[in-house]
Design a protein around this motif. Sequence first.
Motif, PDB file in Angstrom:
ATOM      1  N   ASP A  34     -16.978 -67.219 -22.000  1.00 37.49           N
ATOM      2  CA  ASP A  34     -18.396 -66.887 -22.055  1.00 37.49           C
ATOM      3  C   ASP A  34     -18.608 -65.402 -21.730  1.00 37.49           C
ATOM      4  O   ASP A  34     -18.130 -64.911 -20.702  1.00 37.49           O
ATOM      5  N   GLU A  35     -19.350 -64.709 -22.567  1.00 38.04           N
ATOM      6  CA  GLU A  35     -19.557 -63.272 -22.391  1.00 38.04           C
ATOM      7  C   GLU A  35     -20.282 -62.946 -21.087  1.00 38.04           C
ATOM      8  O   GLU A  35     -19.892 -62.022 -20.371  1.00 38.04           O
ATOM      9  N   ALA A  36     -21.329 -63.676 -20.761  1.00 34.75           N
ATOM     10  CA  ALA A  36     -22.082 -63.412 -19.532  1.00 34.75           C
ATOM     11  C   ALA A  36     -21.198 -63.577 -18.295  1.00 34.75           C
ATOM     12  O   ALA A  36     -21.243 -62.758 -17.376  1.00 34.75           O
ATOM     13  N   GLU A  37     -20.384 -64.624 -18.276  1.00 29.86           N
ATOM     14  CA  GLU A  37     -19.468 -64.838 -17.155  1.00 29.86           C
ATOM     15  C   GLU A  37     -18.433 -63.723 -17.078  1.00 29.86           C
ATOM     16  O   GLU A  37     -18.102 -63.249 -15.990  1.00 29.86           O
ATOM     17  N   ALA A  38     -17.924 -63.309 -18.228  1.00 33.65           N
ATOM     18  CA  ALA A  38     -16.927 -62.233 -18.258  1.00 33.65           C
ATOM     19  C   ALA A  38     -17.522 -60.929 -17.743  1.00 33.65           C
ATOM     20  O   ALA A  38     -16.901 -60.222 -16.949  1.00 33.65           O
TER      21      ALA A  38
END
Length: 147
Positions: A34-38
């Motif tokens: 997930d981009e937001a988590e990354a």
Amino acid sequence: MIHRLLLYSAQAQRYAELLSAYQLPSLEVIVTGDEAEALAAAPGCDLAFGDPTRLRQIIPHMPLLLWAQATFAGVEPLVADDMRRDYLLTNARAVFGRLMVEYVFGYLLLRERRMLEALEAQREKRWDHTPPGTLQRKVIGLLGVGS
């Protein structure tokens, strides 16, 4: 010293499973697709592992980055003019050679034998009288063959 690895890939969970077999006590692994988590984890990580297009999004947010390992042979997104170069970048060279050979020959047969057209004709319940091609006596040129 504890290193923090951001494992950011569509196959992140599978890579994490493979990595866990090595039981590396000095490595904390953050696993995400997930981009937001990354992006949230990126500032605290000094190592990155993932798909080059995904890594391109997060590397600018990784001030501690020492090393990035791309899961592909091609790392073009990571060596673009607008990307920083103050870390070690490695790729997955010599891993996909045999698979690529099979892919290329499969595609050549698919195209020459007109398999997609034959499948479409079958679905439409019509007889396609067009003769298929053959690879016999064909010449192929190869550029950028890698491994």
